[in-house]
Write an enzyme that holds these catalytic residues in place. Structure first.
Site, PDB file in Angstrom:
ATOM      1  N   CYS A 331      39.307 -81.675  -8.985  1.00 56.40           N
ATOM      2  CA  CYS A 331      38.339 -80.538  -9.579  1.00 56.40           C
ATOM      3  C   CYS A 331      38.286 -80.822 -10.916  1.00 56.40           C
ATOM      4  CB  CYS A 331      39.255 -79.308  -9.289  1.00 56.40           C
ATOM      5  SG  CYS A 331      38.049 -77.734  -9.438  1.00 56.40           S
ATOM      6  N   HIS A 435      41.180 -78.988  -3.646  1.00 57.15           N
ATOM      7  CA  HIS A 435      42.465 -78.659  -3.857  1.00 57.15           C
ATOM      8  C   HIS A 435      43.185 -78.448  -2.494  1.00 57.15           C
ATOM      9  CE1 HIS A 435      41.868 -77.274  -8.027  1.00 57.15           C
ATOM     10  NE2 HIS A 435      40.708 -76.600  -7.551  1.00 57.15           N
TER      11      HIS A 435
END
Length: 497
Positions: A331, A435
């Site tokens: 991310c 994630h």
């Protein structure tokens, strides 16, 4: 009508979330349909539901212990501090606004009404709602704006159990002081006290618990021992990311502990493997020469990128890349590994752009719309046959859109064809928006196998339990500890079940 019980704390980090998880599992195993609820979380650790709604991870863990589907109503208000006295306000899973922290009082009345409506509309189909407070329940300077502690106990008409942490010292004063600072009607709601993180023989502590009972005129339900189970914690103020002696792991994996690090839970499944020594590093000198270096997610990517340039970690990572060390960004970490991050709209703050490492040929531009979704795909990298075509799944929480340029080699493609991660030409630097990618058992096993082979280490798989099965076993162990140390018959009487 659902029954309910609420756990409040004498302070932050006394263990409310873990004990709430224990309660969830205990009553689930008793055959009740249980659901967690926390009115307000202040955390950078979040999760995305099937509906694409964002919520705090503490209630994710508790819902897993209840073995029910995750729903954003379980955590209706999530505050995510992002620096520059700014806080992102997420209401029932969607971003409502970014506010100056000191303006919270202006929003408070509206949030309180939302919480009340959410709880009343969503809790009816369960036998028991397990509520958790936030921080200390006796912050007298914040009483007018309380929506997470005694205010929520009143809204839900819940009896309260007070949790105190003996490990930090002063447990008797913290319990008595907390109760003394409450109003009379609030004191009457407290039906029991649990002493948490007790070390030693509890038999020698029973007389002390009786002394406390005599003072507060409230039952002390027992003392939860200090234990070493792998139960996910609420936020980064956790034992999990304090490095411990762990030389048994063969692979040295270092995670950069960013100032605004988010979703450190991405690496919990790595930490349980016998082949891995997982550590978190805050300075360049602590990094050493790991087999894998990970740059995690961030709530303020540009600020964190600037921070690691200032403290020397950036230059150290540049050196590691030249030496061929494997580097992974997730991310915000993925965005940092690219050429540039641009924030012309001021989504994260006042800094409009920052150059990245330049390891991956991507350019990221922030937009106002936050992407929150669960995603599935597969590894499409031909160069590493061990992980090629392995299915992956996870969730995305990010503002930036990364433009994939010609020298970026796709690493992960989603089922819709979207590129969710790339690598460099040497396959030594990887990045992805996913994630929870290591929660994929197959991907985790083959990725670790690849690292072991790369470092000429023996491949020994000692635990083939899926991560989901592993977590359920941990929940059951936690429930047993609760049952063995806390007067659960008294708890059931308090709840009236």
């Amino acid at each position: 009508m659902s029954k309910s019980i609420m756990l409040l704390g004498t302070a932050s980090s006394v263990g409310k979330s873990t004990i709430a998880t224990a309660f969830c599992r205990y009553f689930k195993n008793k055959g009740l349909k249980v659901a967690p609820f926390k009115a307000l979380n202040i955390s950078l650790n979040s999760y995305v539901t099937e509906e694409g709604l964002e919520m705090g991870r503490a209630q994710v863990v508790q819902a897993e212990a209840c073995e029910i589907k995750l729903k954003a109503w379980m955590n209706p208000i999530l505050l995510k501090p992002s620096g520059n006295i700014k806080t992102q306000v997420i209401v029932n899973g969607k971003v409502k606004c970014d506010m100056d922290s000191y303006k919270y009082k202006d929003l408070n009345v509206e949030l309180k009404d939302i919480i009340k409506e959410t709880f009343n509309n969503s809790s009816k189909s369960y036998d028991l709602i397990m509520l958790e407070g936030s921080g200390s329940c006796a912050e007298i300077n914040l009483k007018d704006t309380d929506i997470a502690n005694m205010s929520m106990a009143k809204i839900s008409e819940s009896p309260v159990i007070l949790i105190a942490d003996i490990d930090r010292g002063g447990v008797f004063a913290s319990v008595v002081g907390t109760i003394m600072l409450l109003d009379e009607d609030e004191r009457k709601r407290i039906k029991g006290v649990i002493i948490n993180k007790f070390r030693g023989n509890v038999e020698y502590f029973k007389s002390a618990m009786k002394q406390l009972e005599d003072i507060i005129k409230i039952p002390v339900l027992g003392a939860m021992p200090y234990f070493d189970l792998d139960i996910e914690d609420e936020d980064s103020v956790t034992e999990r990311i304090k490095n411990k002696d762990n030389n048994s792991g063969k692979l040295d994996i270092a995670v950069v502990r960013l100032p605004y690090m988010s979703n450190f839970t991405d690496f919990n499944s790595l930490g349980r493997l016998n082949q891995v020594s997982l550590r978190y590093v805050e300075s360049a000198k602590d990094i050493g020469n790991p087999d894998l270096l990970i740059i995690p997610g961030s709530k303020n990517t540009i600020e964190d990128l600037r921070a690691i340039k200032k403290n020397g970690i950036f230059n150290k990572i540049m050196e590691l890349e030249k030496s061929g060390t494997l580097i992974l960004g997730i991310c915000g970490g993925y965005q940092m590994l690219g050429n540039i991050i641009e924030d012309d709209l001021g989504v994260e703050g006042y800094i409009t752009s920052e150059t990245g490492f330049g390891f991956l040929d991507i350019c990221t531009r922030f937009n106002k719309t936050k992407i929150t979704k669960q995603s599935e795909g597969k590894v499409v990298l031909d160069k590493i046959s061990l992980i090629k075509d392995i299915k992956v799944f996870g969730y995305e929480i990010h503002n930036g859109i990364s433009n994939v340029n010609k020298n970026a080699i796709p690493f992960i493609k989603l089922n819709n064809g979207e590129i969710a991660g790339v690598t460099n030409k040497d396959s030594t630097v990887f990045g992805t928006y996913l994630h929870g990618i290591f929660d994929n058992g197959e991907f985790l096993n083959y990725f670790i196998k690849y690292l072991l082979e790369l470092n000429n280490m023996e491949d020994i798989i000692e635990d083939t339990t899926s991560y989901d099965e592993y977590k359920l076993k941990q929940f059951d162990e936690l429930s047993k500890i609760l049952e063995n140390n806390i007067d659960m018959k008294m708890v059931e009487k308090i709840i009236n079940i």
